[in-house]
Design an enzyme around this catalytic site. Structure first.
Site, PDB file in Angstrom:
ATOM      1  N   LYS A   8       0.857  -1.208   0.000  1.00 19.33           N
ATOM      2  CA  LYS A   8       0.000   0.000   0.000  1.00 19.33           C
ATOM      3  C   LYS A   8       0.885   1.246   0.000  1.00 19.33           C
ATOM      4  CE  LYS A   8       1.013   1.244   4.406  1.00 19.33           C
ATOM      5  NZ  LYS A   8       1.800   2.414   4.754  1.00 19.33           N
ATOM      6  N   GLY A  96       3.829  -1.350   3.975  1.00 21.19           N
ATOM      7  CA  GLY A  96       2.878  -2.287   4.592  1.00 21.19           C
ATOM      8  C   GLY A  96       3.089  -3.731   4.183  1.00 21.19           C
ATOM      9  N   GLY A  97       4.314  -4.105   3.868  1.00 20.64           N
ATOM     10  CA  GLY A  97       4.580  -5.461   3.372  1.00 20.64           C
ATOM     11  C   GLY A  97       4.225  -6.542   4.383  1.00 20.64           C
ATOM     12  N   SER A  99       2.153  -6.365   6.872  1.00 21.38           N
ATOM     13  CA  SER A  99       0.691  -6.384   7.060  1.00 21.38           C
ATOM     14  C   SER A  99       0.003  -7.065   5.883  1.00 21.38           C
ATOM     15  CB  SER A  99       0.150  -4.952   7.174  1.00 21.38           C
ATOM     16  OG  SER A  99       0.754  -4.300   8.248  1.00 21.38           O
ATOM     17  N   ASP A 132      -2.060  -1.831   9.927  1.00 25.46           N
ATOM     18  CA  ASP A 132      -2.375  -1.736   8.497  1.00 25.46           C
ATOM     19  C   ASP A 132      -3.122  -2.963   7.972  1.00 25.46           C
ATOM     20  OD1 ASP A 132      -1.192   0.743   8.218  1.00 25.46           O
ATOM     21  OD2 ASP A 132       0.759  -0.069   7.622  1.00 25.46           O
TER      22      ASP A 132
HETATM   23  O1  C5P Z   1       0.400  -1.629  14.486  1.00 24.56           O
HETATM   24  P1  C5P Z   1       1.811  -1.732  14.076  1.00 24.56           P
HETATM   25  O2  C5P Z   1       2.527  -2.862  14.774  1.00 24.56           O
HETATM   26  O3  C5P Z   1       2.033  -1.773  12.605  1.00 24.56           O
HETATM   27  O4  C5P Z   1       2.503  -0.394  14.563  1.00 24.56           O
HETATM   28  C1  C5P Z   1       3.895  -0.239  14.726  1.00 24.56           C
HETATM   29  C2  C5P Z   1       4.149   0.901  15.681  1.00 24.56           C
HETATM   30  O5  C5P Z   1       3.750   2.150  15.096  1.00 24.56           O
HETATM   31  C3  C5P Z   1       3.342   0.799  16.954  1.00 24.56           C
HETATM   32  O6  C5P Z   1       4.060   0.092  17.942  1.00 24.56           O
HETATM   33  C4  C5P Z   1       3.165   2.247  17.358  1.00 24.56           C
HETATM   34  O7  C5P Z   1       4.318   2.696  18.029  1.00 24.56           O
HETATM   35  C5  C5P Z   1       3.115   2.974  16.021  1.00 24.56           C
HETATM   36  N1  C5P Z   1       1.741   3.282  15.577  1.00 24.56           N
HETATM   37  C6  C5P Z   1       1.040   4.296  16.198  1.00 24.56           C
HETATM   38  N2  C5P Z   1      -0.233   4.584  15.785  1.00 24.56           N
HETATM   39  C7  C5P Z   1      -0.796   3.914  14.767  1.00 24.56           C
HETATM   40  C8  C5P Z   1      -0.101   2.888  14.108  1.00 24.56           C
HETATM   41  C9  C5P Z   1       1.174   2.593  14.545  1.00 24.56           C
HETATM   42  O8  C5P Z   1       1.548   4.926  17.124  1.00 24.56           O
HETATM   43  N3  C5P Z   1      -2.042   4.228  14.376  1.00 24.56           N
END
Ligand code: C5P
Length: 279
Positions: A8, A96-97, A99, A132
């Protein structure tokens, strides 16, 4: 069973604010693109994963394995699956690979194991694994809010050629959000205008509304990202995707040779926004 896991890009990424759980509320228009990993899944007794080339480990924390285990537990499944991932989406690149791979695993295993779970249930399971993933389960063009779990599909945009340029380092999304917080930055509000541009299906308007609040933070940490943006100045529009460091650019007419010469030591990828598969 073979399934494509598409990357994405973020056409906008407004950081609304930090939440009590440490994540950030966002408003983002996301667009699925044609650059994709492939997952091949076969019935097996146990869950196993092979990654080719081995650019990510197939250890227990791999998102595909976590998604598979979560689904097996939720669906009280007794079988396993032998999964082979062919990796093309660069890792830690803002595309977003990971995800996309987890979303493809949820969709594929739901079918392989005959669970028949509704898309909404898969999204709920996926949201717990990565912000994601709900978008990756939806695809197309969509408005994404909350921390990523609220996905509203939009009228798909016409296909557009894209050139992605990635410098040879990874960026930690968590680190970029931490820097955002430390600097006490205020988020923009680009998404409302982008929604209007997307509704009209007009890439020129879309190009004029591209904005990513995290771009300045990542550029500050890695000035190479800003240099890539400057190098792509001939494009219709240029923006960093997600927390970076990949920069995408929109081109009504691409000249691959010229662009590859511009960035000899970076990965230059020629792709396009995703096309609906027939049938
Ligand atoms: O959800 P994901 O593991 O992809 O997110 C990685 C990091 O990015 C999270 O640990 C967080 O620190 C940050 N993040 C955030 N707010 C979001 C998405 C991600 O703070 N909406």
């Amino acid at each position: 069973m073979e399934i494509r896991a598409r990357a994405k890009i973020n056409l906008t990424l407004d950081v609304i604010g930090r939440r009590p759980d440490g994540y950030h509320d966002l408003a983002s228009v996301m667009q699925e693109i044609d650059l994709a990993d492939t997952l091949v899944m076969e019935p097996a007794e146990e869950i196993s994963l092979v990654v080719d080339p081995p650019v990510v480990t197939a250890g227990a924390d791999n998102l595909i394995l976590r998604a598979a285990r979560l689904l097996r537990e939720y669906g009280r499944v007794r079988e396993g699956a032998a999964i082979r991932l062919t990796k093309r989406i660069p890792v830690g690149a803002g595309l977003g690979g990971g995800s996309a791979d987890a979303a493809a695993a949820l969709q594929g295993l739901n079918e392989l194991w005959g669970l028949g779970l509704e898309p909404g249930m898969l999204k709920e399971l996926g949201a717990g694994l990565g912000s994601d993933i709900p978008f990756c389960l939806t695809g197309g063009t969509a408005l994404v809010t909350g921390r990523g779990e609220v996905v509203e599909p939009l009228t798909p945009l016409p296909v557009m050629d894209l050139v992605l340029v990635r410098p040879p380092f990874k960026v930690s999304t968590a680190a970029i959000y931490r820097l955002w917080d430390e600097r006490g930055l205020a988020g923009g509000a680009a998404t409302a205008a982008m929604l209007e541009a997307v509704t009209r299906g007009d890439w020129r308007r879309v190009a004029s509304c591209l904005a990513n609040d995290l771009e300045a933070v990542t550029c500050n940490l890695h000035p190479e990202v800003f240099a890539i943006k400057r190098g792509l100045a001939g494009a219709l529009a240029v923006l960093m995707s997600g927390s970076g460091p990949t920069v995408f650019s929109l081109w009504p007419e691409v000249q691959p040779a010229v662009l590859s010469r511009l960035f000899p030591s970076y990965q230059v990828m020629f792709t396009r926004t995703a096309v609906e598969e027939p049938g």
